[in-house]
Design a protein around this motif. Sequence first.
Motif, PDB file in Angstrom:
ATOM      1  N   LEU A 271     -49.738 -26.104 -71.452  1.00 20.09           N
ATOM      2  CA  LEU A 271     -50.018 -25.782 -72.844  1.00 20.09           C
ATOM      3  C   LEU A 271     -50.610 -26.995 -73.544  1.00 20.09           C
ATOM      4  O   LEU A 271     -50.303 -28.145 -73.192  1.00 20.09           O
ATOM      5  N   ARG A 272     -51.441 -26.729 -74.541  1.00 14.79           N
ATOM      6  CA  ARG A 272     -51.919 -27.813 -75.390  1.00 14.79           C
ATOM      7  C   ARG A 272     -52.375 -27.229 -76.729  1.00 14.79           C
ATOM      8  O   ARG A 272     -52.685 -26.037 -76.828  1.00 14.79           O
ATOM      9  N   TRP A 273     -52.389 -28.093 -77.723  1.00 20.68           N
ATOM     10  CA  TRP A 273     -52.894 -27.711 -79.039  1.00 20.68           C
ATOM     11  C   TRP A 273     -54.380 -28.020 -79.126  1.00 20.68           C
ATOM     12  O   TRP A 273     -54.831 -29.067 -78.680  1.00 20.68           O
ATOM     13  N   GLU A 274     -55.118 -27.095 -79.701  1.00 14.48           N
ATOM     14  CA  GLU A 274     -56.539 -27.317 -79.951  1.00 14.48           C
ATOM     15  C   GLU A 274     -56.826 -27.038 -81.424  1.00 14.48           C
ATOM     16  O   GLU A 274     -56.236 -26.143 -82.024  1.00 14.48           O
ATOM     17  N   ARG A 275     -57.730 -27.831 -81.978  1.00 13.65           N
ATOM     18  CA  ARG A 275     -58.131 -27.614 -83.359  1.00 13.65           C
ATOM     19  C   ARG A 275     -59.420 -26.812 -83.370  1.00 13.65           C
ATOM     20  O   ARG A 275     -60.423 -27.228 -82.787  1.00 13.65           O
TER      21      ARG A 275
END
Length: 348
Positions: A271-275
């Motif tokens: 998982l990762r956060w993306e803007r």
Amino acid sequence: MSKVPLTPMLVQYLTALCCLRCNPDAVDITIGEMVEDEAAESTRDVDVTVTIKDSDSVTDAFMAYEVKHERSALDVAKVEALCLKLNDMPSITHRVIVSTSGFSPTAQKKAARHGVELYQLKEWTRPLQEQFPLLEMTGTVSERFPRQKWLLTWNDYRFALVSSAAQGPFAVESKGQALDQHGKPHGKYSSFEDFWNELLLRSTEVLYCLEPADTVLRTFPLTPSDAPGEPPAAGPQWPHTHTLDVSADGVYFTNSDTFCRIDTVTINGFLRWERSRTPPAYVIERLSDGQAFAGALVSPGERPGQMIAFVFSPTSRDIGIEFVQLSEAHQNAIRQLKLEYKAGSVWT
């Protein structure tokens, strides 16, 4: 307006929200109203209607808005057809056409001849003090209302499927046909790939507010950037596993001549956060003089028919906050959907 990430139905709904914000005293605002057509001797659909009554309960105004979300400017033929349609409805007192792509010069002349007002939904770039003076703010809406949107995403993932009815090991091809319990094409998912995409979204809708996702976002903030051609910022990724009970979805596959239901799906990956890019800002302007009818900050959702909208009126300091999720039945055509006014946030 070719960059507008909104469907025609969401544009229609957004126009109705703008009408709602600008007419808080309206007794009825309906999307997809059926209005009597005198010439055709039948009722016909009008995209948005607004009914305003005076203190004696006598209709003071019955406004009709036809909303068009197209790639090119509306030409004279399309505008003429809309004008004739609206003019054959004697109950309508105010007639308006709203376009996301503008109007040709001849179309503008035709509308003026028929007494129909033209408005355009366009990118909101003019200074706030020019069109929304009651906010008592200078600069553009992008400067005074900075917005960012973060998405939790799966990367380098794989699916592990469990089916209690399967006889031994099995495999399902992503491009394969998803089936229902009768072995017919599934009514919602045309392929297993569609189903997998739904599960990825469903999973992140659960995980985004849980640990460790919440701590990661606060610990590793993403740097804002909307430079042309530059990919959105992304944070560090971490390994994760999430198991979903999908038995209620009723998705089947064939195994040894048996229709088998998928009971659970486990997603293994990172998982990762993306803007994502900054959500758009729009304003509805009257074509004749550029006067603002309403403005909106819009954040389209990841699901079809989904958006969040902050709606502004030039005659009020109130800001309406609206969460929209169109039903499947309304994503292709909206009929008889009524909106109710709710007090929004107040800037003081």
